[in-house]
Design a protein around this motif. Structure first.
Motif, short mmCIF file in Angstrom:
data_model
loop_
_atom_site.label_atom_id
_atom_site.label_comp_id
_atom_site.label_asym_id
_atom_site.label_seq_id
_atom_site.Cartn_x
_atom_site.Cartn_y
_atom_site.Cartn_z
N LYS A 67 -46.42 29.45 -47.03
CA LYS A 67 -47.81 29.48 -47.48
C LYS A 67 -48.33 30.91 -47.35
CE LYS A 67 -52.13 27.05 -46.51
NZ LYS A 67 -52.74 26.09 -45.58
N TYR A 104 -46.19 29.45 -51.98
CA TYR A 104 -47.39 28.96 -52.66
C TYR A 104 -48.65 29.48 -52.00
CZ TYR A 104 -48.29 25.55 -48.95
OH TYR A 104 -48.58 24.95 -47.75
N SER A 105 -49.72 29.50 -52.79
CA SER A 105 -51.03 29.88 -52.25
C SER A 105 -52.09 29.02 -52.91
CB SER A 105 -51.32 31.35 -52.51
OG SER A 105 -51.51 31.59 -53.88
N ASN A 106 -53.16 28.82 -52.18
CA ASN A 106 -54.27 28.05 -52.67
C ASN A 106 -55.22 28.99 -53.39
OD1 ASN A 106 -56.42 26.35 -53.10
ND2 ASN A 106 -56.34 25.43 -51.08
N ASP A 107 -55.41 28.80 -54.67
CA ASP A 107 -56.25 29.67 -55.48
C ASP A 107 -57.72 29.31 -55.29
OD1 ASP A 107 -57.09 31.50 -57.37
OD2 ASP A 107 -56.69 30.19 -59.06
N ASN A 109 -59.37 28.07 -52.86
CA ASN A 109 -59.60 26.80 -52.17
C ASN A 109 -59.81 25.60 -53.09
OD1 ASN A 109 -59.39 27.89 -49.56
ND2 ASN A 109 -61.48 28.65 -49.69
N SER A 111 -57.74 22.70 -55.76
CA SER A 111 -56.53 21.89 -55.61
C SER A 111 -55.34 22.43 -56.39
CB SER A 111 -56.83 20.45 -56.04
OG SER A 111 -57.22 20.47 -57.40
N LEU A 113 -52.52 24.57 -56.42
CA LEU A 113 -51.68 25.41 -55.56
C LEU A 113 -50.66 26.14 -56.42
CD1 LEU A 113 -51.10 22.95 -52.59
CD2 LEU A 113 -52.70 24.84 -52.71
#
Length: 127
Positions: A67, A104-107, A109, A111, A113
Motif C-alpha cells: 500500500k 496500490y494506492s487510494n486515490d 480516499n 473507493s 484503488l
C-alpha cells in the motif's frame, strides 16, 4: 477479472486460482522496510506490506500487497527498491525465482484503488 476496475484483494485471490495458496502474513523485516520508506508507504492501518501467500506453478512465487501513498515522491525507482528490499530481507529459500507485487494506492480516499502489478525475478549470479 476486470483490469479496468480498482484493486480488490478478494478478486485477485480468486483470479490467481487453484495454484494460489492464500495465507495472510508479514514480510521479513517489514517494520524496518516500512520505516525506511515512510515517505511513500501508507502504513495507516499497519498494512503497508502484506504477504498474501504463494503462487505454486513450477516453483513457489511469493505474492505481496504493498500500500503506497499517492504522492509524487513515490517513483517507479523507489517502488523497485522497496520490492528488492523485501526480497533481500527474506531467506533465499523462502520463495522460488521471483515475486509478484501488487502495489496500490487510494486515490483521494474514494473507493477506486489504483494499482499496478510487478514481477521481480530473483537470480543469484556469481562473479
Amino acid at each position: 477479472m476486470r483490469f479496468d476496475c480498482g484493486y480488490n484483494r478478494e478478486d485477485w485471490v480468486e483470479y490467481l486460482g487453484d495454484n494460489f495458496k492464500y495465507k495472510v502474513g508479514v514480510a521479513p523485516r517489514e517494520e524496518e522496510i516500512v520505516k525506511k520508506y515512510s515517505d511513500c508507504l501508507d502504513n495507516s492501518n499497519n498494512d503497508a506490506i502484506v504477504w498474501l501467500g504463494d503462487l505454486n506453478i513450477d516453483e513457489s512465487v511469493g505474492v505481496y500487497e504493498i500500500k503506497i501513498k499517492n504522492t509524487k515522491l513515490t517513483t517507479r525507482v523507489k517502488l523497485s527498491k522497496i520490492c528488492v528490499d523485501i526480497i533481500r530481507a527474506g531467506s533465499r529459500h523462502a520463495f522460488g525465482k521471483g515475486m509478484f507485487f501488487i502495489l496500490y494506492s487510494n486515490d483521494n480516499n474514494n473507493s477506486n484503488l489504483q494499482y499496478r502489478i510487478s514481477y521481480v525475478k530473483y537470480e543469484i549470479s556469481y562473479v
